[in-house]
Design a protein around this motif. Sequence first.
Motif, PDB file in Angstrom:
ATOM      1  N   GLU A   1       0.967  -0.902  -0.099  1.00  0.00           N
ATOM      2  CA  GLU A   1       0.260   0.029   0.159  1.00  0.00           C
ATOM      3  C   GLU A   1       0.743   1.155   0.253  1.00  0.00           C
ATOM      4  OE1 GLU A   1      -2.855  -0.404   3.316  1.00  0.00           O
ATOM      5  OE2 GLU A   1      -3.403  -2.119   3.112  1.00  0.00           O
ATOM      6  N   ARG A   2       0.429   2.093   0.132  1.00  0.00           N
ATOM      7  CA  ARG A   2       1.583   3.507  -0.289  1.00  0.00           C
ATOM      8  C   ARG A   2       1.361   3.712   1.361  1.00  0.00           C
ATOM      9  NH1 ARG A   2       0.907   5.049  -5.337  1.00  0.00           N
ATOM     10  NH2 ARG A   2      -1.112   5.577  -6.665  1.00  0.00           N
ATOM     11  N   GLY A   3       2.631   3.944   1.487  1.00  0.00           N
ATOM     12  CA  GLY A   3       3.623   3.894   2.734  1.00  0.00           C
ATOM     13  C   GLY A   3       4.071   2.337   2.991  1.00  0.00           C
ATOM     14  N   GLN A   4       4.340   1.843   2.278  1.00  0.00           N
ATOM     15  CA  GLN A   4       4.781   0.721   2.691  1.00  0.00           C
ATOM     16  C   GLN A   4       5.841  -0.021   2.215  1.00  0.00           C
ATOM     17  OE1 GLN A   4       1.174  -2.528   2.170  1.00  0.00           O
ATOM     18  NE2 GLN A   4       0.490  -2.383   4.802  1.00  0.00           N
ATOM     19  N   ILE A   5       6.522  -0.873   2.956  1.00  0.00           N
ATOM     20  CA  ILE A   5       7.171  -1.489   1.925  1.00  0.00           C
ATOM     21  C   ILE A   5       7.190  -3.391   2.056  1.00  0.00           C
ATOM     22  CG2 ILE A   5       9.359  -2.645   1.913  1.00  0.00           C
ATOM     23  CD1 ILE A   5      10.991  -0.257   3.843  1.00  0.00           C
ATOM     24  N   ALA A   6       7.198  -3.534   1.136  1.00  0.00           N
ATOM     25  CA  ALA A   6       6.123  -4.650   0.963  1.00  0.00           C
ATOM     26  C   ALA A   6       7.123  -5.903   1.051  1.00  0.00           C
ATOM     27  CB  ALA A   6       5.612  -5.162  -0.133  1.00  0.00           C
ATOM     28  N   ILE A   7       8.117  -6.574   1.404  1.00  0.00           N
ATOM     29  CA  ILE A   7       8.675  -7.802   0.951  1.00  0.00           C
ATOM     30  C   ILE A   7       8.279  -9.110   0.197  1.00  0.00           C
ATOM     31  CG2 ILE A   7      10.965  -8.705   1.962  1.00  0.00           C
ATOM     32  CD1 ILE A   7      11.201  -5.940   2.167  1.00  0.00           C
ATOM     33  N   LEU A   8       8.588  -9.619  -0.791  1.00  0.00           N
ATOM     34  CA  LEU A   8       8.403 -10.988  -1.101  1.00  0.00           C
ATOM     35  C   LEU A   8       9.586 -12.418  -1.261  1.00  0.00           C
ATOM     36  CD1 LEU A   8       6.946  -9.629  -4.723  1.00  0.00           C
ATOM     37  CD2 LEU A   8       5.930  -9.651  -2.086  1.00  0.00           C
ATOM     38  N   ASN A   9       9.137 -12.545  -0.712  1.00  0.00           N
ATOM     39  CA  ASN A   9       9.828 -14.086   0.146  1.00  0.00           C
ATOM     40  C   ASN A   9      10.019 -15.049  -1.915  1.00  0.00           C
ATOM     41  OD1 ASN A   9      11.657 -16.074   0.858  1.00  0.00           O
ATOM     42  ND2 ASN A   9      11.006 -16.258   3.092  1.00  0.00           N
TER      43      ASN A   9
END
Length: 279
Positions: free
Chosen positions: A114-122
């Motif tokens: 989302e806006r404001g997030q860091i999303a980690i894809l493992n």
Amino acid sequence: MNLSDYKVHHNDNIKLKDHQCSDGKKEENDYIEQNIIPPLVEKLKELHLKLHAEGKNGIMVVLQAIDAAGKDEAISYIFSNLNAQGLKVTTYGKPSETEQKHDYLWRLHDGEPERGQIAILNRSHYEDVIATRIHDLLEDDDDAEIQRRYRQINNYEQYLSENGFSVVKFFFNMSKDEQKERFLKRMKNPDKQWEFSFSDIDDREKWEEYQEVFEDMLNNTSTEHSPWYILPADDEWHTRRIITEAMIHTLEDINPRFPKISGEDKKKLDEYIKKLENE
């Protein structure tokens, strides 16, 4: 440290054998006691907090590697320090029956930031140009379909970038000897045996095939807007430093700022400050 040494630049034609799996920097003390990584993590925390507070941009981080290369440890050490409200981690395994009924990028949407997030894809959507080739899962002509998917993935990542979501990708380049050592540690330690899967050994027997597929993926999907970084994954602490510095670089390019309160909201805030001070 020069991040460019690890970055796959657009139109590069890299050979993985030309990229070292180790820079000879394997000692934890070099990074902890000499105070190298902790200040970087603190800087990353500050920038991430601003990103979350501002709520305008997001970052999707792709971690891709062969088994035992250190993805989980990087997540635990680096990203667990960040504000939990502005962070999400998604692990992608074998597609479920429901996921197989959709296009191959469909299951990725829940993992997007989302806006404001860091999303980690493992692991990530790149499994659909890696595992599909290794295990011969494509019904159509393999080469033609893979080239289509490369184009589709590049277009998808460009779409994210143009809509305020940066994509940064890390490939853990581990040697076969180092993987052997890490597997044996898992297999011999009762507290670590749960991490081991017999399929890991089956995949290890396809080592050279994996290297060819990884190399092709890197050469076809490292773009100006969504670059790959090749990490010397035999050096776990040096790898974590590179990831942290690359994340700082990405955030500095975004340049997030804490929102400023003004106008009626500022007036109301001052009133409430006085109200609490006078209690």
